[in-house]
Write an enzyme that holds these catalytic residues in place. Structure first.
Site, short mmCIF file in Angstrom:
data_model
loop_
_atom_site.label_atom_id
_atom_site.label_comp_id
_atom_site.label_asym_id
_atom_site.label_seq_id
_atom_site.Cartn_x
_atom_site.Cartn_y
_atom_site.Cartn_z
N ASN A 11 46.70 23.20 60.04
CA ASN A 11 46.24 23.46 58.67
C ASN A 11 46.66 22.27 57.81
O ASN A 11 47.84 22.11 57.51
CB ASN A 11 46.90 24.77 58.18
CG ASN A 11 46.60 25.05 56.73
OD1 ASN A 11 45.79 24.38 56.10
ND2 ASN A 11 47.26 26.08 56.19
N LYS A 13 46.06 21.76 54.78
CA LYS A 13 46.28 22.15 53.37
C LYS A 13 45.58 21.13 52.46
O LYS A 13 44.53 20.61 52.83
CB LYS A 13 47.77 22.31 53.09
CG LYS A 13 48.44 23.24 54.12
CD LYS A 13 49.82 23.67 53.76
CE LYS A 13 50.36 24.62 54.83
NZ LYS A 13 51.67 25.16 54.51
N HIS A 96 46.07 33.11 53.97
CA HIS A 96 47.26 32.26 54.00
C HIS A 96 48.18 32.63 52.83
O HIS A 96 47.71 32.95 51.75
CB HIS A 96 46.87 30.78 53.94
CG HIS A 96 48.03 29.89 54.28
ND1 HIS A 96 49.02 29.61 53.39
CD2 HIS A 96 48.36 29.28 55.45
CE1 HIS A 96 49.92 28.83 54.00
NE2 HIS A 96 49.54 28.62 55.24
N GLU A 98 49.83 30.89 50.89
CA GLU A 98 49.66 30.08 49.68
C GLU A 98 48.51 30.60 48.83
O GLU A 98 48.40 30.26 47.65
CB GLU A 98 49.49 28.60 50.07
CG GLU A 98 50.83 28.01 50.51
CD GLU A 98 50.76 26.91 51.54
OE1 GLU A 98 49.70 26.29 51.72
OE2 GLU A 98 51.80 26.67 52.20
N GLU A 166 53.15 34.17 59.88
CA GLU A 166 53.81 33.08 59.17
C GLU A 166 54.75 33.67 58.12
O GLU A 166 54.30 34.05 57.03
CB GLU A 166 52.78 32.19 58.46
CG GLU A 166 51.79 31.52 59.38
CD GLU A 166 51.20 30.26 58.76
OE1 GLU A 166 51.35 29.20 59.36
OE2 GLU A 166 50.60 30.35 57.67
N GLY A 172 57.08 25.31 55.38
CA GLY A 172 57.44 24.07 54.69
C GLY A 172 58.91 23.97 54.33
O GLY A 172 59.30 23.13 53.51
N SER A 210 57.12 25.92 59.80
CA SER A 210 58.06 24.88 60.25
C SER A 210 58.06 24.67 61.76
O SER A 210 59.11 24.42 62.36
CB SER A 210 59.49 25.19 59.74
OG SER A 210 59.52 25.13 58.33
P1 13P Z 1 54.48 24.10 57.88
O1 13P Z 1 54.25 23.86 59.34
O2 13P Z 1 54.38 22.85 57.04
O3 13P Z 1 55.74 24.88 57.63
O4 13P Z 1 53.27 25.03 57.35
C1 13P Z 1 52.94 26.17 58.06
C2 13P Z 1 51.68 26.72 57.52
O5 13P Z 1 51.62 27.21 56.41
C3 13P Z 1 50.47 26.64 58.36
O6 13P Z 1 49.44 27.41 57.85
#
Ligand code: 13P
Length: 250
Positions: A11, A13, A96, A98, A166, A172, A210
């Protein structure tokens, strides 16, 4: 046919301009020419068409990061599942954190998005996960049941559904649950999916949050973990490929 394992999805982002995105896609394509598992990348919407065109004959599938539940209409700034498919996407991420927590998306909206995606012929990558406060309060299991019940799209089958666990607090942050916690959560999710879908036992169940080259092997060695949804580490072709290889991908 269930997806070939491991299933490792990147992803991106809100990262990537055209030159960098196409270069990254090209580097992955070169490595993945004979990939045995499932590899996918989810560039920002502006790059979906260009990356999908670049990867038209690749083993690496391309997806969108979100879609609107409606097919078309007066929804300024939004993109429908049919538009993603038209641009060459084969999958889309829905739910997601976010978007759930950053933009207030509800389970019902996520479910509607997933159903729109299935109707457009896309594979759905459904994300679920508890916040840190919910984790600390011991509500992880209840949150996951609520999110699955509220946002699992009707009509999904293992061929066109991936579920990614997740934990919001692991995204992150460089922190992850312990391997024992991931194993327990994934075993629970496997049971929950088997109870809700005829072929729920076959649905690819990913861990995200992560995931890096140095923890990927341990995480993906867990029995009910079929792969990873990778954020930051998917922006580098070597790291992303190392994660895929750590999961047994060749
Ligand atoms: P990270 O791998 O940067 O922690 O992000 C995970 C994520 O949100 C994938 O959708």
């Amino acid at each position: 046919m269930p997806l070939a394992r491991p299933v490792v999805l990147g992803n991106w982002k809100m990262n990537g301009l055209r030159a960098d995105g196409l270069a990254l896609a090209g580097r992955l394509d070169a490595r993945a020419a004979h990939a045995s598992g499932t590899l996918g990348i989810f560039p920002p919407a502006t790059l979906v068409a260009a990356v999908a065109q670049r990867l038209a004959r690749s083993r690496v599938l391309v997806g969108g990061q979100d879609c609107h539940p409606a097919e078309s209409g007066a929804f300024t700034g939004s993109i429908s599942a049919a538009m993603l498919a038209d641009a060459g996407a084969r999958a889309v991420i829905v739910g997601h954190s976010e978007r759930r927590h950053g933009l207030g998306e509800t389970d019902a909206e996520v479910k509607a998005k997933g159903e729109a995606a299935l109707a457009a012929g896309l594979m759905v990558v459904l994300c679920i996960g508890e916040t840190e406060a919910e984790y600390v309060a011991g509500e992880r299991h209840a949150v996951l049941v609520r999110q699955l019940d509220g946002s699992l799209p009707s009509g999904a089958t293992a061929e066109r559904l991936v579920v990614a666990y997740e934990p919001v607090w692991a995204i992150g942050t460089g922190r992850t649950p312990s391997l024992a916690e991931i194993a327990r959560t994934h075993a629970e999710l496997r049971g929950l999916l088997a109870g809700r879908l005829a072929d729920g036992a076959e649905v690819a169940l990913l861990y995200g949050g992560s995931v890096k080259p140095d923890n990927a092997a341990d995480i993906m060695a867990i029995e009910a973990v079929d792969g990873a949804l990778v954020g930051g580490a998917s922006l580098d072709a070597d790291s992303f490929w190392s994660i895929y290889a750590a999961g047994g991908g060749t």
